[in-house]
Write a protein that holds these residues in place. Sequence first.
Motif, PDB file in Angstrom:
ATOM      1  N   PHE A 309    -113.644 -83.303  16.853  1.00  0.00           N
ATOM      2  CA  PHE A 309    -112.249 -82.873  16.773  1.00  0.00           C
ATOM      3  C   PHE A 309    -111.858 -82.026  17.980  1.00  0.00           C
ATOM      4  O   PHE A 309    -110.792 -82.217  18.568  1.00  0.00           O
ATOM      5  CB  PHE A 309    -112.006 -82.097  15.482  1.00  0.00           C
ATOM      6  CG  PHE A 309    -110.578 -81.690  15.284  1.00  0.00           C
ATOM      7  CD1 PHE A 309    -109.581 -82.637  15.123  1.00  0.00           C
ATOM      8  CD2 PHE A 309    -110.222 -80.348  15.268  1.00  0.00           C
ATOM      9  CE1 PHE A 309    -108.248 -82.262  14.951  1.00  0.00           C
ATOM     10  CE2 PHE A 309    -108.900 -79.965  15.096  1.00  0.00           C
ATOM     11  CZ  PHE A 309    -107.907 -80.925  14.939  1.00  0.00           C
ATOM     12  N   VAL A 310    -112.718 -81.086  18.364  1.00  0.00           N
ATOM     13  CA  VAL A 310    -112.435 -80.256  19.528  1.00  0.00           C
ATOM     14  C   VAL A 310    -112.310 -81.129  20.778  1.00  0.00           C
ATOM     15  O   VAL A 310    -111.400 -80.949  21.596  1.00  0.00           O
ATOM     16  CB  VAL A 310    -113.522 -79.179  19.723  1.00  0.00           C
ATOM     17  CG1 VAL A 310    -113.318 -78.436  21.037  1.00  0.00           C
ATOM     18  CG2 VAL A 310    -113.496 -78.188  18.560  1.00  0.00           C
ATOM     19  N   GLU A 311    -113.209 -82.093  20.919  1.00  0.00           N
ATOM     20  CA  GLU A 311    -113.147 -83.000  22.074  1.00  0.00           C
ATOM     21  C   GLU A 311    -111.837 -83.788  22.074  1.00  0.00           C
ATOM     22  O   GLU A 311    -111.233 -84.006  23.127  1.00  0.00           O
ATOM     23  CB  GLU A 311    -114.340 -83.947  22.056  1.00  0.00           C
ATOM     24  CG  GLU A 311    -115.662 -83.261  22.397  1.00  0.00           C
ATOM     25  CD  GLU A 311    -116.864 -84.181  22.209  1.00  0.00           C
ATOM     26  OE1 GLU A 311    -116.702 -85.227  21.512  1.00  0.00           O
ATOM     27  OE2 GLU A 311    -117.951 -83.852  22.707  1.00  0.00           O
ATOM     28  N   ALA A 312    -111.394 -84.213  20.885  1.00  0.00           N
ATOM     29  CA  ALA A 312    -110.142 -84.975  20.780  1.00  0.00           C
ATOM     30  C   ALA A 312    -108.944 -84.116  21.206  1.00  0.00           C
ATOM     31  O   ALA A 312    -108.064 -84.575  21.928  1.00  0.00           O
ATOM     32  CB  ALA A 312    -109.962 -85.494  19.361  1.00  0.00           C
ATOM     33  N   LEU A 313    -108.925 -82.857  20.768  1.00  0.00           N
ATOM     34  CA  LEU A 313    -107.818 -81.967  21.141  1.00  0.00           C
ATOM     35  C   LEU A 313    -107.849 -81.666  22.630  1.00  0.00           C
ATOM     36  O   LEU A 313    -106.800 -81.613  23.274  1.00  0.00           O
ATOM     37  CB  LEU A 313    -107.885 -80.671  20.345  1.00  0.00           C
ATOM     38  CG  LEU A 313    -107.606 -80.745  18.850  1.00  0.00           C
ATOM     39  CD1 LEU A 313    -107.450 -79.335  18.263  1.00  0.00           C
ATOM     40  CD2 LEU A 313    -106.380 -81.584  18.526  1.00  0.00           C
ATOM     41  N   LEU A 314    -109.042 -81.452  23.187  1.00  0.00           N
ATOM     42  CA  LEU A 314    -109.150 -81.168  24.608  1.00  0.00           C
ATOM     43  C   LEU A 314    -108.669 -82.355  25.437  1.00  0.00           C
ATOM     44  O   LEU A 314    -107.998 -82.196  26.453  1.00  0.00           O
ATOM     45  CB  LEU A 314    -110.586 -80.816  24.975  1.00  0.00           C
ATOM     46  CG  LEU A 314    -111.104 -79.472  24.452  1.00  0.00           C
ATOM     47  CD1 LEU A 314    -112.581 -79.296  24.804  1.00  0.00           C
ATOM     48  CD2 LEU A 314    -110.283 -78.320  25.022  1.00  0.00           C
ATOM     49  N   SER A 315    -109.012 -83.552  24.975  1.00  0.00           N
ATOM     50  CA  SER A 315    -108.576 -84.761  25.674  1.00  0.00           C
ATOM     51  C   SER A 315    -107.050 -84.888  25.615  1.00  0.00           C
ATOM     52  O   SER A 315    -106.394 -85.198  26.622  1.00  0.00           O
ATOM     53  CB  SER A 315    -109.218 -85.992  25.039  1.00  0.00           C
ATOM     54  OG  SER A 315    -108.740 -87.167  25.638  1.00  0.00           O
ATOM     55  N   ALA A 316    -106.474 -84.609  24.436  1.00  0.00           N
ATOM     56  CA  ALA A 316    -105.011 -84.680  24.290  1.00  0.00           C
ATOM     57  C   ALA A 316    -104.340 -83.630  25.152  1.00  0.00           C
ATOM     58  O   ALA A 316    -103.316 -83.882  25.776  1.00  0.00           O
ATOM     59  CB  ALA A 316    -104.626 -84.491  22.820  1.00  0.00           C
ATOM     60  N   GLY A 317    -104.920 -82.437  25.200  1.00  0.00           N
ATOM     61  CA  GLY A 317    -104.345 -81.364  26.002  1.00  0.00           C
ATOM     62  C   GLY A 317    -104.400 -81.658  27.481  1.00  0.00           C
ATOM     63  O   GLY A 317    -103.461 -81.366  28.223  1.00  0.00           O
ATOM     64  N   SER A 318    -105.500 -82.278  27.922  1.00  0.00           N
ATOM     65  CA  SER A 318    -105.627 -82.599  29.350  1.00  0.00           C
ATOM     66  C   SER A 318    -104.660 -83.702  29.743  1.00  0.00           C
ATOM     67  O   SER A 318    -104.149 -83.739  30.860  1.00  0.00           O
ATOM     68  CB  SER A 318    -107.066 -83.031  29.672  1.00  0.00           C
ATOM     69  OG  SER A 318    -107.399 -84.233  28.998  1.00  0.00           O
ATOM     70  N   THR A 319    -104.367 -84.602  28.808  1.00  0.00           N
ATOM     71  CA  THR A 319    -103.381 -85.664  29.070  1.00  0.00           C
ATOM     72  C   THR A 319    -102.005 -85.050  29.290  1.00  0.00           C
ATOM     73  O   THR A 319    -101.251 -85.458  30.179  1.00  0.00           O
ATOM     74  CB  THR A 319    -103.330 -86.644  27.889  1.00  0.00           C
ATOM     75  OG1 THR A 319    -104.623 -87.236  27.712  1.00  0.00           O
ATOM     76  CG2 THR A 319    -102.298 -87.730  28.139  1.00  0.00           C
TER      77      THR A 319
END
Length: 322
Positions: A309-319
């Motif tokens: 989940f943290v990885e998913a949020l970080l990926s969304a934030g970097s996008t």
Amino acid sequence: MRHDLTTLNLVLAIAESRSITRAAEREHLALAAASKRLSDLETRLGVKLFERRARGVEPTEAGRALVRHIRSLHASLHALESEVMEFSRGIKGHLRIAANAGAIAECLPGDLAAFARAHPQIRISLEDLTSAEVQTAVAEGRADVGVFAPPLHDKHLLTWPYRAGRLVALVPKGHVLARSFQGTAGVSFEALLDFDMVGLHIGASVHELMLQRALERGRTLNARLQVRGFDAIAQLVGAGLGVAVLPEAVARRFASLFAIDVLPLDEPWASRRYLIAARDVAQGEGAAARAEAERALQQLSLPAVVQRFVEALLSAGSTQAS
């Protein structure tokens, strides 16, 4: 000290029925057996749990305290049973998220929905808390992941930058600030302080931020009305009861529904970034170790569902940042 559920259920039944006889019947116990269980429990605890009255029995202060804990235990047992049973229906994990109102209203729903679609076998629960409460919930293990607005109060939490947001001013339609705003970079917080403020309750990150900034200026924050929802704030502002500061994405949505104007807030602190938080598994290893762990998420010993989940949020934030 161990307590069996039969005796605890009996205590709850006595408190609810105000009768040892009816409680014994409800719990399918002989009256003598029920009386002995209650007597043994009172002896073990060293307190009287019930007082006999003309119309039955009444719990003492100690009895009422015990009943509150029994009800809490029942709720926990029900949640435990429900969660474990979900595994029989294909659920592979439970992710508990705590987030502040701004994150929930501004950026989290889309990312949460995308994660849920990608991981249908993970049960997700979300709790709306203040930013300070989010951090406490994660630190105490009541939430697996937190999303909140700075400042960071608990230095033992691992945090990562998530998404950027911006605060704007909300004023009634045709307000003097809306008329004077024309041609300027935005309205200053100093100008807002001349009017009554409508905002969230004490403890909300925006309220605490405004309170701090007002104190720095030697001004008073005239928090005339405090409510628990952005929609209520927008309606109250539209009714002419004050001005407000809200996340921009939220304010823009309400601008089409209520008689309000959204004005840029000309302050450096109007730009902010939401943070993701998880429990620090490297406690005691110093700030350098924690910083390294934050940089290398894959090296953390987080539960698999939390790490995903943290990885998913970080990926969304970097996008968003790109």
